[in-house]
Design a protein around this motif. Structure first.
Motif: not given
Length: 280
Positions: A26-31, A42-44
């Motif tokens: 989140e600090a790097h602004g990434l989902k 995967t994001g999962s």
């Protein structure tokens, strides 16, 4: 398992890893999906690791460090995480094993954990029907990293000949496992001997045991029963274990003859031929 909103980083190394991964992402602004794209997963999977539903691997940790520029934080943390996946009763031994200057082991049933291939280890661990086989397997493979150090412990393994014949995981798994043992022939730090059937009665008919020696701490002897392990630094026990191990070494085949026997069993018992009952 923990919900991401309620994850307590102080609860366990795995919880801290998940909490820190989410914080850094989140600090790097990434989902989650965006970080997944960067490190080729995967994001999962990112979400499952952040919520402790999945145990991360060393490869995953190294890729996260590279992607987020975290200066090896996750690569350093992963060892602690994986060690925490070991059974509680085994963790103290694993910590001592990692500090040992000299390891000697006699194994009556199985290849010693530090020498097991991943496939062989998976078959062994599955017999206990664990809730998280993959976590246990990753932890066992992580233990083996002590052999990759610039100066690993000097280790001596005596395997009962029965270990070579017991088809753990099937023929192909055993063939690769015995080939792995042969890789240690002439190894600088690891020695493997086989106690042959012809030795008959011997000094450790009661079962397997490990002895650990340290540069600055007392020696310890480790044994296991059906459900737990036991360590002792009792001097009388240490002396008795050393005496018995000396007798085992004397009764075992030489390192060269042991390698020859391993190679012969590998070819004769686990050589290239169809599995029994296989359709041609």
């Amino acid at each position: 398992m923990a919900n991401v909103q309620s994850l307590d980083p102080s609860a366990s190394p795995l919880d801290y890893y998940g909490w820190e991964l989410r914080r850094q992402r989140e600090a790097h602004g990434l989902k989650q999906s965006q970080l997944g794209d960067i490190i080729y997963c995967t994001g999962s999977l990112i979400g499952q690791i952040e919520t402790t539903k999945k145990v991360p691997t060393r490869d995953f940790s190294e890729r996260v460090d590279a992607a987020l520029g975290t200066d090896g934080v996750f690569s350093r943390l992963i060892g602690l995480v994986l060690r925490s996946q070991l059974p509680n009763w085994f963790q103290p031994y694993a910590e001592m094993e990692a500090k040992a200057a000299y390891i000697s082991t006699y194994q009556a049933q199985l290849v010693y954990g530090l020498l097991q291939t991943e496939e062989y280890a998976r078959a062994v661990l599955a017999t206990g029907m664990p809730d998280d086989l993959e976590g246990l397997l990753a932890a066992r493979m992580e233990r083996q990293r002590i052999l990759e150090r610039e100066q690993p412990p000097l280790a001596w393994a005596i395997l009962d000949e029965a270990v070579l014949h017991r088809p753990i995981g099937g023929r192909e798994v055993m063939r690769r496992q015995l080939a792995r043992l042969l890789e240690f022939t002439g190894h600088r730090w690891m020695r493997v001997q086989v106690l042959p059937y012809s030795a008959g009665e011997h000094a450790s008919l009661a079962g397997s045991f490990n002895a650990l020696r340290f540069d600055d701490d007392p020696d310890i002897v480790y044994t296991e029963d059906l459900i737990s392990g036991h360590m002792t630094a009792n001097p009388e026990t240490i002396r008795e274990a050393a005496r018995r191990y000396a007798h085992l070494q004397a009764a075992a085949l030489s390192i060269e003859d042991s390698a020859a026997l391993i190679a012969r069993v590998m070819e004769e018992r686990y050589g290239d031929r169809p599995e029994q009952g296989a359709v041609a």
